[in-house]
Write an enzyme that holds these catalytic residues in place. Structure first.
Site, short mmCIF file in Angstrom:
data_model
loop_
_atom_site.label_atom_id
_atom_site.label_comp_id
_atom_site.label_asym_id
_atom_site.label_seq_id
_atom_site.Cartn_x
_atom_site.Cartn_y
_atom_site.Cartn_z
N PRO A 9 39.34 42.96 42.12
CA PRO A 9 39.31 43.45 40.74
C PRO A 9 38.61 42.51 39.77
O PRO A 9 38.77 41.29 39.85
CB PRO A 9 40.79 43.59 40.37
N ASN A 10 37.85 43.12 38.90
CA ASN A 10 37.16 42.46 37.78
C ASN A 10 35.93 41.66 38.18
O ASN A 10 35.20 41.16 37.34
CB ASN A 10 38.14 41.58 36.97
N HIS A 79 46.95 36.44 44.43
CA HIS A 79 48.22 35.81 44.06
C HIS A 79 49.41 36.76 44.19
O HIS A 79 50.55 36.34 43.98
CB HIS A 79 48.13 35.30 42.61
N ASP A 86 48.73 41.65 54.79
CA ASP A 86 49.10 42.41 56.00
C ASP A 86 47.88 43.08 56.62
O ASP A 86 47.76 43.13 57.85
CB ASP A 86 50.16 43.46 55.66
N GLU A 97 38.88 32.63 52.41
CA GLU A 97 39.22 32.99 51.03
C GLU A 97 38.26 32.28 50.08
O GLU A 97 38.03 31.08 50.21
CB GLU A 97 40.67 32.57 50.75
N LEU A 100 35.46 31.67 42.75
CA LEU A 100 34.44 31.01 41.93
C LEU A 100 35.04 29.80 41.21
O LEU A 100 34.44 28.72 41.17
CB LEU A 100 33.90 31.99 40.89
N SER A 101 36.21 30.02 40.62
CA SER A 101 36.85 28.95 39.85
C SER A 101 37.75 28.12 40.77
O SER A 101 38.12 28.58 41.86
CB SER A 101 37.67 29.56 38.72
N ARG A 106 43.87 25.68 37.18
CA ARG A 106 44.12 26.70 36.16
C ARG A 106 45.64 26.97 36.04
O ARG A 106 46.43 26.13 36.42
CB ARG A 106 43.33 27.96 36.52
N ARG A 110 48.12 30.93 39.39
CA ARG A 110 46.95 31.03 40.27
C ARG A 110 46.98 30.01 41.41
O ARG A 110 46.10 29.96 42.26
CB ARG A 110 45.66 30.83 39.46
C1 DQA Z 1 39.18 34.34 41.07
C2 DQA Z 1 40.43 33.58 40.61
C3 DQA Z 1 41.59 34.53 40.37
O1 DQA Z 1 42.73 33.80 39.93
C4 DQA Z 1 41.22 35.54 39.29
O2 DQA Z 1 42.27 36.46 39.11
C5 DQA Z 1 39.93 36.23 39.60
C6 DQA Z 1 38.82 35.44 40.08
C7 DQA Z 1 37.96 33.42 41.22
O3 DQA Z 1 37.01 33.83 41.89
O4 DQA Z 1 37.93 32.32 40.66
O5 DQA Z 1 39.78 37.41 39.34
O6 DQA Z 1 39.44 34.92 42.34
#
Ligand code: DQA
Length: 146
Positions: A9-10, A79, A86, A97, A100-101, A106, A110
């Site tokens: 997501p996002n 998270h 599963d 896994e 980016l951050s 943070r 997270r």
């Molecule tokens: C993320 C870190 C996650 O905590 C966050 O919710 C994201 C991006 C990252 O790529 O840094 O959507 O996965």
């Protein structure tokens, strides 16, 4: 060799989304760079992004018997999602896994990942380059078993 990148997501809003945290690169530019890398290595690379947890689970299921390894940035589902954990364990496909951050630098919520302990490895904090490092890592793992 076939690899799958799963973005959650996002991440479709990369480039627009909180650039001070996630950088200016779009998901498309990250995928284009990875495709180039994959071509050089003779790897077939599939990309998938969804904002829906169920669609991500379906994508992981569909990878069974087809894909040798998965790079997954599950975004916030990292998270929270037992379902994604599963699904990854059900298929048994090795995965890395990706973030980016640097999630450990943070908010505390997270710091926990429901995917990390079963992953081959975790790459976090290198912006778009996290995906390239994860690609190199999973490829080396699949070739050598280490
Ligand atoms: C993320 C870190 C996650 O905590 C966050 O919710 C994201 C991006 C990252 O790529 O840094 O959507 O996965």
């Amino acid at each position: 060799m076939e690899l799958l990148i799963v973005n959650g997501p996002n991440l479709n809003l990369l480039g627009l989304r909180e650039p001070s945290i996630y950088g200016a690169e779009t998901l498309n530019s990250i995928e284009v760079a990875l495709q180039k890398k994959a071509e050089k290595e003779g790897v077939v690379l599939e990309s998938f992004q969804s904002n829906s947890e169920g669609a991500m689970v379906d994508c992981i299921h569909n990878a069974l018997g087809k894909v040798d390894g998965i790079l997954i940035n599950a975004g916030a589902y990292t998270h929270t999602s037992i379902a994604l954990r599963d699904a990854l364990l059900a298929t048994g496909i090795p995965y890395v896994e990706v973030h980016l951050s640097n999630t450990f630098a943070r908010e505390e919520f997270r710091h926990k990942s429901l995917l990390a302990d079963c992953a081959i490895g975790v790459v976090s904090g290198f912006g778009g380059r996290s995906y390239e490092l994860a690609f190199d890592g999973i490829l080396a793992h699949l070739k050598t078993g280490e």
